[in-house]
Write a protein that holds these residues in place. Structure first.
Motif, PDB file in Angstrom:
ATOM      1  N   ARG A   3     -11.940   2.517  -8.385  1.00 16.18           N
ATOM      2  CA  ARG A   3     -11.049   3.634  -8.723  1.00 16.18           C
ATOM      3  C   ARG A   3     -11.329   4.147 -10.140  1.00 16.18           C
ATOM      4  NH1 ARG A   3      -5.326   2.516  -5.743  1.00 16.18           N
ATOM      5  NH2 ARG A   3      -6.227   1.850  -3.756  1.00 16.18           N
ATOM      6  N   ASP A  15       0.838  -1.210   0.000  1.00 15.08           N
ATOM      7  CA  ASP A  15       0.000   0.000   0.000  1.00 15.08           C
ATOM      8  C   ASP A  15       0.869   1.254   0.000  1.00 15.08           C
ATOM      9  OD1 ASP A  15      -2.360   1.390  -0.052  1.00 15.08           O
ATOM     10  OD2 ASP A  15      -2.779   1.175   2.093  1.00 15.08           O
ATOM     11  N   GLY A  16       0.333   2.330  -0.573  1.00 11.99           N
ATOM     12  CA  GLY A  16       1.001   3.634  -0.506  1.00 11.99           C
ATOM     13  C   GLY A  16       1.587   4.134  -1.821  1.00 11.99           C
ATOM     14  N   ARG A  40       0.247   7.712  -2.551  1.00 15.34           N
ATOM     15  CA  ARG A  40       0.850   8.740  -1.692  1.00 15.34           C
ATOM     16  C   ARG A  40       2.314   8.978  -2.053  1.00 15.34           C
ATOM     17  NH1 ARG A  40      -1.212   5.934   3.546  1.00 15.34           N
ATOM     18  NH2 ARG A  40      -1.857   4.429   1.941  1.00 15.34           N
TER      19      ARG A  40
HETATM   20 MG    MG Z   1      -4.092   2.364  -0.638  1.00 17.07          MG
END
Ligand code: MG
Ligand code: IPE
Ligand code: IPE
Length: 248
Positions: free
Chosen positions: A75, A24-25, A28
């Protein structure tokens, strides 16, 4: 001067046999660099290569990577489209190294609902590495654990209806065999689950299989997660006391 305590080293006799990672990430990571989210996914893919090699060399027997959940279809179309393209590029570019590393690829998830090219790339990667005898690199692609469990329940109900088993015979082994991790055999349950990016949740991943997994959460965003941080997570795992409900 000062005597420094030596840094703990990994005990090669207690490497977690199956590590699962919620990668995850990526978004970001890109945002921090003022880049589009897909740049984060691209970098995330590059990091899959790095961590796969690190895990294989450490002696991990199965590495499951959560690449796309059944919820990720929510998404925007262009992001989903890019994520569906990634496995094609990944296997194209990385196949020679996977073969050199003796890694066997498995892809679990609702593959029939993937775009044709994505599904084809997944099936080809499995076929091309089927003879390899090293680490299993298991991608969770269009995977969702609740659907997986429901499907298992349906299959067992059908088996009962067909008369091949009775309801009394339904046990953990039958359930294991009906789950998407069945091809992993005795490695099906992860010993260690890592989630990057600071989020501390499971997000519909391996709900049944995680019953007694050790969980490690790290703030590193997936594209920044290094082999040293993987070592760190394994050290943390080795410092845990796995009791499985019993006593020490
Ligand atoms: Mg995520
Ligand atoms: C993980 O990164 C990759 C997928 C879920 C496909 P994210 O895309 O979720 O990144 P964040 O959480 O938005 O930073
Ligand atoms: C989980 O990450 C799924 C993958 C890493 C593929 P998400 O970013 O989709 O999870 P939530 O939405 O934060 O729970």
């Amino acid at each position: 001067m000062f005597s420094k305590k030596p840094a703990p080293t990994i005990d090669s006799n207690r490497i977690p046999a199956h590590i699962a990672i919620i990668m995850d990430g990526n978004g970001r990571w890109a945002k921090k660099r003022l880049l589009p989210r897909i740049a984060g996914h691209k970098q995330g893919m590059e990091n899959v290569k790095v961590i796969t090699k690190a895990a294989s060399r450490m002696g991990v027997k199965a590495l499951t990577l959560y690449a796309f959940s059944t919820e990720n279809w929510k998404r925007p179309n262009d992001e989903v489209g890019y994520l569906m393209r990634l496995p094609v590029d990944f296997f194209d570019a990385f196949m020679p190294e996977l073969i050199e590393e003796n890694v066997r690829v498995h892809v679990m998830g609702y593959l029939d609902d993937l775009p044709e090219a994505t599904k084809k790339a997944a099936l080809k990667a499995m076929a091309d590495t089927a003879q390899n005898t090293g680490m299993i690199l298991n991608f969770a692609l269009n995977y969702g654990s609740r659907s997986e469990i429901l499907d298992a329940a349906r299959q067992l109900a059908q088996d009962v209806q067909a008369g091949t088993i009775t309801t009394d015979q339904i046990d953990e082994a039958h359930f294991d065999a009906a789950l998407m991790t069945a091809p992993l055999g005795e490695l099906a349950d992860p010993d260690l689950v890592i989630r990057t990016s600071g989020e501390e949740r499971i997000s519909n991943f391996l709900l049944w299989q995680m019953a007694y997994s050790e969980l490690v959460f790290t703030d590193a965003l997936w594209p920044d997660f290094t082999p040293e941080q993987l070592d760190q997570a394994v050290l943390e795992y080795q410092a845990r006391d796995r009791r499985f409900g019993g006593l020490k």
